[in-house]
Motif scaffolding. Structure first.
Motif, mmCIF file in Angstrom:
data_model
loop_
_atom_site.group_PDB
_atom_site.id
_atom_site.type_symbol
_atom_site.label_atom_id
_atom_site.label_comp_id
_atom_site.label_asym_id
_atom_site.label_seq_id
_atom_site.Cartn_x
_atom_site.Cartn_y
_atom_site.Cartn_z
ATOM 1 N N LEU A 295 0.924 -0.937 -0.097
ATOM 2 C CA LEU A 295 -0.067 0.085 0.075
ATOM 3 C C LEU A 295 0.878 1.191 0.019
ATOM 4 O O LEU A 295 2.136 1.230 0.616
ATOM 5 N N LEU A 296 0.306 2.488 -0.370
ATOM 6 C CA LEU A 296 1.142 3.499 -0.516
ATOM 7 C C LEU A 296 0.042 4.602 -0.585
ATOM 8 O O LEU A 296 -0.926 4.865 -0.789
ATOM 9 N N GLY A 297 0.511 5.982 0.204
ATOM 10 C CA GLY A 297 -0.292 7.125 0.289
ATOM 11 C C GLY A 297 -1.474 6.763 1.350
ATOM 12 O O GLY A 297 -1.515 6.156 2.335
ATOM 13 N N ASP A 298 -2.643 7.587 1.161
ATOM 14 C CA ASP A 298 -3.863 7.526 1.705
ATOM 15 C C ASP A 298 -4.344 5.986 2.243
ATOM 16 O O ASP A 298 -4.838 5.670 2.826
ATOM 17 N N ALA A 299 -4.043 5.317 0.758
ATOM 18 C CA ALA A 299 -4.378 3.791 1.117
ATOM 19 C C ALA A 299 -3.584 3.225 2.300
ATOM 20 O O ALA A 299 -4.329 2.108 2.937
ATOM 21 N N ALA A 300 -2.597 3.371 2.466
ATOM 22 C CA ALA A 300 -1.613 2.897 3.712
ATOM 23 C C ALA A 300 -1.905 3.929 4.990
ATOM 24 O O ALA A 300 -1.849 3.232 6.298
ATOM 25 N N HIS A 301 -1.817 5.165 5.193
ATOM 26 C CA HIS A 301 -2.047 6.091 6.036
ATOM 27 C C HIS A 301 -2.805 7.273 6.063
ATOM 28 O O HIS A 301 -2.280 8.319 6.468
ATOM 29 N N ALA A 302 -4.035 7.138 5.629
ATOM 30 C CA ALA A 302 -4.901 8.417 5.521
ATOM 31 C C ALA A 302 -4.719 9.130 6.922
ATOM 32 O O ALA A 302 -4.989 8.391 7.902
ATOM 33 N N MET A 303 -4.641 10.486 7.003
ATOM 34 C CA MET A 303 -4.298 11.033 8.218
ATOM 35 C C MET A 303 -5.135 12.396 8.270
ATOM 36 O O MET A 303 -5.363 12.842 7.154
ATOM 37 N N TYR A 304 -5.309 13.263 9.436
ATOM 38 C CA TYR A 304 -5.871 14.517 9.410
ATOM 39 C C TYR A 304 -4.946 15.346 8.768
ATOM 40 O O TYR A 304 -3.746 15.201 8.609
ATOM 41 N N PRO A 305 -5.552 16.533 8.105
ATOM 42 C CA PRO A 305 -4.669 17.478 7.409
ATOM 43 C C PRO A 305 -4.054 18.217 8.353
ATOM 44 O O PRO A 305 -3.207 19.409 7.920
ATOM 45 N N ASN A 306 -3.927 18.156 9.742
ATOM 46 C CA ASN A 306 -3.114 19.042 10.724
ATOM 47 C C ASN A 306 -1.721 18.657 10.498
ATOM 48 O O ASN A 306 -1.040 17.579 10.609
ATOM 49 N N GLY A 307 -1.082 19.825 9.995
ATOM 50 C CA GLY A 307 0.651 19.740 9.536
ATOM 51 C C GLY A 307 0.735 19.557 8.114
ATOM 52 O O GLY A 307 1.686 19.568 7.737
ATOM 53 N N SER A 308 -0.396 19.771 7.189
ATOM 54 C CA SER A 308 -0.350 19.660 5.734
ATOM 55 C C SER A 308 0.648 18.691 5.269
ATOM 56 O O SER A 308 1.698 18.871 4.635
ATOM 57 N N ASN A 309 0.437 17.314 5.582
ATOM 58 C CA ASN A 309 1.560 16.401 5.414
ATOM 59 C C ASN A 309 0.933 15.197 4.561
ATOM 60 O O ASN A 309 1.704 14.334 3.946
ATOM 61 N N GLY A 310 -0.443 15.031 4.003
ATOM 62 C CA GLY A 310 -0.938 14.015 3.581
ATOM 63 C C GLY A 310 -0.183 13.660 2.123
ATOM 64 O O GLY A 310 0.595 12.743 1.809
ATOM 65 N N ALA A 311 -0.100 14.847 1.047
ATOM 66 C CA ALA A 311 0.446 14.439 -0.120
ATOM 67 C C ALA A 311 1.805 14.211 -0.091
ATOM 68 O O ALA A 311 2.567 13.535 -0.954
ATOM 69 N N SER A 312 2.424 15.004 0.872
ATOM 70 C CA SER A 312 3.975 15.025 1.113
ATOM 71 C C SER A 312 4.301 13.380 1.478
ATOM 72 O O SER A 312 5.328 12.722 0.913
ATOM 73 N N GLN A 313 3.772 12.943 2.178
ATOM 74 C CA GLN A 313 3.839 11.564 2.717
ATOM 75 C C GLN A 313 3.824 10.596 1.663
ATOM 76 O O GLN A 313 4.356 9.456 1.479
ATOM 77 N N ALA A 314 2.776 10.774 0.766
ATOM 78 C CA ALA A 314 2.571 9.729 -0.297
ATOM 79 C C ALA A 314 3.611 10.016 -1.322
ATOM 80 O O ALA A 314 4.250 8.840 -1.751
ATOM 81 N N ILE A 315 4.286 11.052 -1.423
ATOM 82 C CA ILE A 315 5.422 11.321 -2.558
ATOM 83 C C ILE A 315 6.719 10.470 -1.931
ATOM 84 O O ILE A 315 7.417 10.037 -2.594
ATOM 85 N N ILE A 316 6.700 10.782 -0.646
ATOM 86 C CA ILE A 316 8.043 10.141 -0.129
ATOM 87 C C ILE A 316 7.979 8.476 0.217
ATOM 88 O O ILE A 316 8.889 7.979 -0.127
ATOM 89 N N ASP A 317 6.725 8.136 0.120
ATOM 90 C CA ASP A 317 6.268 6.730 0.087
ATOM 91 C C ASP A 317 6.947 6.225 -1.226
ATOM 92 O O ASP A 317 7.431 4.922 -1.439
#
Length: 414
Positions: A295-317
């Motif tokens: 899994l990758l991105g929100d499929a693996a770890h959807a999280m609240y937008p506190n900290g503005s990190n969702g898309a960034s973490q998907a790219i690092i994945d």
């Protein structure tokens, strides 16, 4: 190697580009939607994600889509400043933070995939089942013309918070849990605020407003501004992220939020469209990778937008997955290493976002001074404010010194 990526969002497209850069071919992306229309509103790409896009040769292309904020400022609901910190290059990073429109970023990544990999994105493919064998994976899709089955060496589930692959692996999980908060997101043209390069967050745990520019101010001093209005106990937990709502009722919730430097209700009223989003996430999983699937991105770890990190973490994945596949001897060992690299880190970050991440400073200000303050340091000490900001950066993987010194994730398979 045949690699099937499920989902053509930011994570899935970044995975395709990362795998191609690492020397893999046979990459295909399967998107459920009939068309990739570039939907959504503004997002922030933090320096650790911008580094990865830059190393993929996309830094200038993505930077041209938006604005590089120089600071992030927190305020209470009376417009009083709690904490301001530098961001991006102004904070000593080698890479900027970028505020861009999510849909425009998705379309830019889609175009880069087309340029580099060719016509590898198939739309109108809804994943229905994945079956693993010892040396390959069969993936079945529903399409308008009937069922389709493909075989791959690896299947990557990058299909978002409602991931079909995740649901097959964890069928008892159920729908995403709702936090009780509802977000209303939109973009509008309005007067540039503060210095024109600042991202602001105002409010507390019950009600909050976020705004940041997506364009430089024009000759009249107006800019394209992204905003997020948030309120507890209002709205619906139904997860339909494209539900448009009227501006007036949302503006009324913020009628008193007219600051010297920003008229919140006026900005809400100026929006072309407002989309309602329930604030939901997913619980951390015990395992992302099974055999030849992951899994990758929100499929693996959807999280609240506190900290503005969702898309960034998907790219690092995406970059980490490509690195591990390029440097590990087998597919199962590469997926296991990717899991070990990313799953604990994102689980810790998910827990932090549930505690509001760096936005905790606003909760403390409300708790300790509900009617406002003469000076923030009468309420929260400077050291406490600085540590809240620094601890989130460490958890999220973008502490400036650590990020600047970290070895590159670029690798080419031998």
């Amino acid at each position: 190697m045949r690699i099937a990526i499920i989902g053509a969002g930011i994570g899935g497209l970044a995975a395709a580009l990362s795998l191609h850069a690492a020397g893999f071919d046979g990459i295909r992306v399967y998107e459920r939607a009939a068309d990739i229309r570039g939907l959504g509103v503004g997002i922030n790409l933090l320096p650790h994600a911008v580094r990865e896009l830059t190393e993929l040769g996309l830094g200038d292309r993505v930077a041209a889509l938006g604005v590089a904020p120089g600071s992030l400022a927190y305020y209470n609901r009376f417009g009083q400043e709690i904490w301001t910190e530098p961001r991006g290059l102004d904070a000593g990073y080698r890479w900027p933070q970028l505020s861009v429109h999510r849909g425009e970023l998705q379309l830019a990544l889609r175009e880069a995939v087309r340029e580099r990999l060719g016509d590898v994105v198939g739309t109108g493919h809804r994943l229905t089942e994945v079956t693993e064998g010892p040396d390959a994976v069969a993936a079945r899709f529903a399409t308008d013309t009937g069922p389709v089955e493909i075989e791959a060496d690896i299947v990557v589930g990058a299909d978002g918070i409602h991931s079909a692959l995740r649901a097959q692996r964890y069928p008892e999980e159920g729908p995403p849990p709702w936090s009780g908060l509802t977000l209303w997101r939109g973009t509008a043209r309005g007067p540039a605020f503060l210095d024109g390069r600042t991202m602001i967050m105002a409010g507390d745990g019950e009600q909050k407003f976020v705004a940041y520019p997506l364009s430089e101010p024009d000759a009249a001093g107006t800019a394209r501004i992204n905003f997020i209005a948030e309120r507890r106990g209002t709205g619906t937990p139904a997860v339909d992220w494209n539900r448009a709502v009227e501006a007036a009722p949302i503006a009324a919730l913020f009628a008193a939020w007219r600051f010297d430097w920003l008229d919140v209700p006026a900005l809400i009223e100026a929006a072309d469209e407002i989309l309602e989003y329930p604030m939901v996430d997913r619980d951390a999983l015990p395992q992302w990778s099974t055999g030849r699937t992951t899994l990758l991105g929100d499929a693996a770890h959807a999280m609240y937008p506190n900290g503005s990190n969702g898309a960034s973490q998907a790219i690092i994945d995406a970059r980490t997955l490509a690195y591990r596949l390029a440097t590990e001897p087998t597919v199962p060992s590469a997926l296991a290493a990717y899991d070990a690299d990313r799953r604990p880190a994102t689980a810790a970050l998910l827990a932090s976002t549930r505690q509001t991440g760096p936005e905790r400073v606003m909760l403390l200000a409300r708790e300790r001074a509900p009617e406002g303050f003469a000076h923030i340091h009468d309420v929260i000490g400077a050291d406490e404010l600085a540590e809240i900001a620094a601890s989130y950066k460490r958890a999220a993987g973008f502490d400036p010194a650590a990020l600047n010194a970290r070895p590159s994730l670029s690798a080419v398979r031998s």
